[in-house]
Design a protein around this motif. Structure first.
Motif, mmCIF file in Angstrom:
data_model
loop_
_atom_site.group_PDB
_atom_site.id
_atom_site.type_symbol
_atom_site.label_atom_id
_atom_site.label_comp_id
_atom_site.label_asym_id
_atom_site.label_seq_id
_atom_site.Cartn_x
_atom_site.Cartn_y
_atom_site.Cartn_z
ATOM 1 N N GLU A 238 -13.888 -7.111 5.812
ATOM 2 C CA GLU A 238 -13.404 -8.229 6.602
ATOM 3 C C GLU A 238 -13.288 -9.478 5.744
ATOM 4 O O GLU A 238 -14.080 -9.705 4.838
ATOM 5 C CB GLU A 238 -14.372 -8.517 7.753
ATOM 6 C CG GLU A 238 -14.366 -7.494 8.844
ATOM 7 C CD GLU A 238 -15.239 -7.939 10.000
ATOM 8 O OE1 GLU A 238 -15.259 -9.147 10.310
ATOM 9 O OE2 GLU A 238 -15.909 -7.077 10.577
ATOM 10 N N HIS A 239 -12.295 -10.270 6.081
ATOM 11 C CA HIS A 239 -12.147 -11.549 5.407
ATOM 12 C C HIS A 239 -13.065 -12.574 6.072
ATOM 13 O O HIS A 239 -13.445 -12.440 7.230
ATOM 14 C CB HIS A 239 -10.696 -12.025 5.471
ATOM 15 C CG HIS A 239 -9.771 -11.157 4.682
ATOM 16 N ND1 HIS A 239 -9.734 -11.176 3.312
ATOM 17 C CD2 HIS A 239 -8.866 -10.221 5.066
ATOM 18 C CE1 HIS A 239 -8.838 -10.314 2.879
ATOM 19 N NE2 HIS A 239 -8.294 -9.702 3.933
ATOM 20 N N ASP B 238 -13.425 -3.885 -0.376
ATOM 21 C CA ASP B 238 -12.611 -3.998 0.825
ATOM 22 C C ASP B 238 -13.517 -4.340 2.002
ATOM 23 O O ASP B 238 -14.669 -3.946 2.053
ATOM 24 C CB ASP B 238 -11.890 -2.677 1.106
ATOM 25 C CG ASP B 238 -10.827 -2.383 0.065
ATOM 26 O OD1 ASP B 238 -10.285 -3.361 -0.488
ATOM 27 O OD2 ASP B 238 -10.557 -1.197 -0.190
#
Length: 122
Positions: free
Chosen positions: A35-36, A33
């Motif tokens: 930040e994109h 999991d």
């Protein structure tokens, strides 16, 4: 005596270790999991590529001085933060440096200026 089991063992070892590392990074990136990734900034690489292509196309007909300065200005378009007064000054300095370095210091046969036909020079 030669103890190698294949002709070049180090490149094969490097190739497989890089492949292993890349696959591990890919798996961690897919399951972790966080930040994109933001959008890709295409403007800089696009204008640098265009500057390289323009230099390659214009070096023979226009000479080193014109093509070096033009390619520097084209690459400066890669960012909207370009300060044009400073860019032109640096472009002139780099063009002078290139025109002294390549033909004189390195002895490479570059024409400095455009080669005009005899009928145009009159």
């Amino acid at each position: 005596m030669d103890f190698r089991s294949e002709p070049e063992p180090r490149p094969a070892c490097s190739r497989f270790s890089c492949l292993d590392l890349a696959s591990r990074v890919m798996v961690v990136g897919l399951v972790a999991d966080g930040e994109h990734i933001t959008t890709y900034a295409w403007r800089g690489p696009l204008f640098v590529s265009l500057a390289i292509l323009s230099f390659a196309i214009t070096i023979r007909p226009l000479g080193l001085v014109v093509s070096a300065f033009a390619s520097f200005i084209i690459s400066a378009l890669g960012t909207p933060e370009t300060k044009w007064k400073e860019t032109i000054i640096v472009g002139i300095c780099l063009t002078i440096g290139c025109s002294l370095l390549f033909p004189y210091a390195l002895g490479l046969p570059f024409a400095a200026f455009p080669a005009f036909p005899d009928s145009v020079r009159a």
